[in-house]
Motif scaffolding. Structure first.
Motif, PDB file in Angstrom:
ATOM      1  N   VAL A   1       0.833  -1.185   0.000  1.00 58.01           N
ATOM      2  CA  VAL A   1       0.000   0.000   0.000  1.00 58.01           C
ATOM      3  C   VAL A   1       0.874   1.244   0.000  1.00 58.01           C
ATOM      4  N   VAL A   2       0.590   2.169  -0.894  1.00 56.85           N
ATOM      5  CA  VAL A   2       1.296   3.448  -0.991  1.00 56.85           C
ATOM      6  C   VAL A   2       0.269   4.560  -0.824  1.00 56.85           C
ATOM      7  N   GLU A   3       0.633   5.596  -0.100  1.00 57.45           N
ATOM      8  CA  GLU A   3      -0.279   6.717   0.106  1.00 57.45           C
ATOM      9  C   GLU A   3       0.327   8.011  -0.413  1.00 57.45           C
ATOM     10  N   GLY A   4      -0.515   8.945  -0.804  1.00 56.35           N
ATOM     11  CA  GLY A   4      -0.043  10.234  -1.291  1.00 56.35           C
ATOM     12  C   GLY A   4      -1.212  11.199  -1.398  1.00 56.35           C
ATOM     13  N   LYS A   5      -1.072  12.210  -2.240  1.00 57.63           N
ATOM     14  CA  LYS A   5      -2.128  13.204  -2.421  1.00 57.63           C
ATOM     15  C   LYS A   5      -2.248  13.581  -3.895  1.00 57.63           C
ATOM     16  N   ALA A   6      -3.467  13.903  -4.309  1.00 55.96           N
ATOM     17  CA  ALA A   6      -3.715  14.317  -5.692  1.00 55.96           C
ATOM     18  C   ALA A   6      -5.008  15.124  -5.731  1.00 55.96           C
ATOM     19  N   CYS A   7      -5.266  15.770  -6.880  1.00 53.60           N
ATOM     20  CA  CYS A   7      -6.525  16.490  -7.063  1.00 53.60           C
ATOM     21  C   CYS A   7      -7.652  15.491  -7.357  1.00 53.60           C
TER      22      CYS A   7
ATOM     23  N   SER B   1       2.491  13.164  -9.551  1.00 52.08           N
ATOM     24  CA  SER B   1       2.882  11.755  -9.631  1.00 52.08           C
ATOM     25  C   SER B   1       3.115  11.206  -8.230  1.00 52.08           C
ATOM     26  N   ILE B   2       2.800   9.942  -8.049  1.00 52.07           N
ATOM     27  CA  ILE B   2       3.081   9.233  -6.798  1.00 52.07           C
ATOM     28  C   ILE B   2       3.914   8.009  -7.140  1.00 52.07           C
ATOM     29  N   LYS B   3       5.127   7.946  -6.601  1.00 54.84           N
ATOM     30  CA  LYS B   3       6.034   6.841  -6.906  1.00 54.84           C
ATOM     31  C   LYS B   3       5.524   5.530  -6.307  1.00 54.84           C
TER      32      LYS B   3
ATOM     33  N   HIS C   1      11.242  -1.420  19.273  1.00 52.11           N
ATOM     34  CA  HIS C   1      10.755  -0.379  18.375  1.00 52.11           C
ATOM     35  C   HIS C   1      11.916   0.312  17.676  1.00 52.11           C
ATOM     36  N   MET C   2      11.810   0.411  16.331  1.00 53.62           N
ATOM     37  CA  MET C   2      12.826   1.082  15.524  1.00 53.62           C
ATOM     38  C   MET C   2      12.426   2.481  15.104  1.00 53.62           C
ATOM     39  N   ALA C   3      11.116   2.666  14.867  1.00 53.10           N
ATOM     40  CA  ALA C   3      10.670   3.958  14.344  1.00 53.10           C
ATOM     41  C   ALA C   3       9.191   4.162  14.616  1.00 53.10           C
ATOM     42  N   TYR C   4       8.830   5.448  14.724  1.00 55.36           N
ATOM     43  CA  TYR C   4       7.442   5.874  14.819  1.00 55.36           C
ATOM     44  C   TYR C   4       7.190   6.824  13.649  1.00 55.36           C
ATOM     45  N   VAL C   5       6.366   6.380  12.704  1.00 53.10           N
ATOM     46  CA  VAL C   5       6.120   7.161  11.493  1.00 53.10           C
ATOM     47  C   VAL C   5       4.725   7.770  11.564  1.00 53.10           C
ATOM     48  N   ASP C   6       4.664   9.075  11.477  1.00 47.23           N
ATOM     49  CA  ASP C   6       3.385   9.780  11.429  1.00 47.23           C
ATOM     50  C   ASP C   6       2.612   9.291  10.210  1.00 47.23           C
ATOM     51  N   ALA C   7       1.469   8.651  10.418  1.00 43.77           N
ATOM     52  CA  ALA C   7       0.730   8.037   9.317  1.00 43.77           C
ATOM     53  C   ALA C   7       0.104   9.050   8.380  1.00 43.77           C
ATOM     54  N   GLN C   8       0.097  10.328   8.754  1.00 42.90           N
ATOM     55  CA  GLN C   8      -0.534  11.348   7.924  1.00 42.90           C
ATOM     56  C   GLN C   8       0.415  11.960   6.890  1.00 42.90           C
ATOM     57  N   ILE C   9       1.715  11.689   6.982  1.00 44.51           N
ATOM     58  CA  ILE C   9       2.639  12.272   6.016  1.00 44.51           C
ATOM     59  C   ILE C   9       2.507  11.550   4.682  1.00 44.51           C
TER      60      ILE C   9
ATOM     61  N   ASP D   1       3.347   9.292   1.625  1.00 39.29           N
ATOM     62  CA  ASP D   1       4.133   8.058   1.479  1.00 39.29           C
ATOM     63  C   ASP D   1       4.560   7.479   2.825  1.00 39.29           C
ATOM     64  N   ALA D   2       3.686   7.558   3.822  1.00 36.38           N
ATOM     65  CA  ALA D   2       4.025   7.042   5.156  1.00 36.38           C
ATOM     66  C   ALA D   2       4.343   5.549   5.121  1.00 36.38           C
ATOM     67  N   ASN D   3       3.547   4.778   4.374  1.00 34.63           N
ATOM     68  CA  ASN D   3       3.789   3.337   4.304  1.00 34.63           C
ATOM     69  C   ASN D   3       5.115   3.011   3.644  1.00 34.63           C
TER      70      ASN D   3
END
Length: 315
Positions: A77-83, A129-131, A270-278, A280-282
């Motif tokens: 799963v990849v996340e991003g933003k678009a119109c 574009s979303i990679k 625990h290695m990292a805490y990633v803000d899920a709202q940024i 490409d968080a996944n």
């Protein structure tokens, strides 16, 4: 191609009318990979356009995008933003104003290209574009190719993804009383994950030998965790896990965090805490899991924070 909407929230509306909310989607094939794209438009999710009562635009900007890539048994799963136009799905034409949204795979960039037309003119500000990585012609699993590499080079060789549940048929209740609910769920390579809920604190133990300092608890908000755990696998064994957790910050305020945990034999930390709202968080969580788990030292190295994640434990 599918249009995924809730009919109860969709009505004929004029440009600029406030949008309650809708999810638009499209499914298509790229080589032997299946791609499912969804965009949420409305309800304050987008930054502007049709989401604003004072706007004459017929599209919203920076709307949340979720892309699911599946090739064989590998899912990413990849996340991003678009119109997104206010009322029309990806690839569908608006008979009232000629609005349309497009999504296509760009092999040269390893990305999905998004664009919008409004009143039959291209909205240049919406070309984005979303990679997602290479999807066809390489024989690589999507799970390995879906994102840039941890250090800017090729994807970590031999790392794949597997998934397990956080509740349901693969889980078993161990304790149930007023002060503690504890259950275990099956995981890849014969592992068990332990979940504990005290009512005020929630913990997930990935290591076979639990250590609350290495796997601290958090104040849960809502469901506490997502439904699935993603395991990053190499040579048939997990090297890390990624779990979405819901952390309560203030009364009525919950923040989502991708919890990245190193798996080291019987130990875990625990290695990292990633803000899920940024954006490409996944992808970012997978990059850390794949690229840094080998060198990360449990007990001495501190978990990395990406974005502005909610507080976990005493960190």
């Amino acid at each position: 191609m599918k249009k995924i909407v809730d009919p109860s929230i969709l009505k004929k509306r004029s440009p600029g009318q406030y949008v309650v909310g809708a999810v638009f989607g499209r499914e298509f094939k790229v080589g032997d990979a299946s791609v499912a794209v969804s965009i949420y438009q409305g309800g304050g999710a987008c930054d502007g356009g049709a989401n604003s009562s004072s706007s004459t635009q017929t599209w919203g900007t920076d709307c949340p995008v979720r892309i699911q890539l599946k090739q064989g048994e590998n899912v990413r799963v990849v996340e991003g933003k678009a119109c997104a136009p206010y009322d029309w799905a990806l690839g569908e034409k608006d008979p009232y104003g000629g609005d349309r949204a497009y999504v296509t795979y760009n092999a040269s960039k390893g990305a999905l290209d998004f664009s919008v037309t409004s009143r039959r003119k291209v909205v240049k500000a919406c070309n984005t574009s979303i990679k997602v990585g290479t999807l066809a012609g390489t024989g690589e699993p999507v799970a390995e190719a879906a994102g840039s590499a941890p250090s800017g080079g090729a994807a970590i060789s031999g790392v794949t993804a597997a998934y397990s549940d956080t509740s349901g048929k693969t889980c078993k209740q161990q304790r149930e009383h007023s002060e503690l609910s504890e259950w275990t769920c099956s995981a890849p390579a014969g592992r068990k994950v332990v979940f504990g809920d005290t009512g005020g604190l929630f913990g997930v133990q990935f290591g076979k030998k639990g250590d609350s300092d290495l796997e601290p608890m958090f104040r849960p908000g809502g469901d506490a965790t997502g439904k699935k755990i993603e395991w990053r696998m190499k040579d048939g064994q997990p090297i890390a896990s990624i779990l979405r957790v819901f952390v309560s910050e203030d009364i009525g305020s919950t923040k989502q965090v991708l919890l990245v945990t190193k798996i080291d034999g019987d130990r875990a930390c625990h290695m990292a805490y990633v803000d899920a709202q940024i954006a490409d968080a996944n992808v970012r969580a997978a990059e850390i899991a794949d690229g840094k788990s080998a060198a990360f030292k449990c007990g001495s190295d501190k978990p990395e924070k990406v974005g502005s994640p909610a507080k976990i434990g005493d960190e």
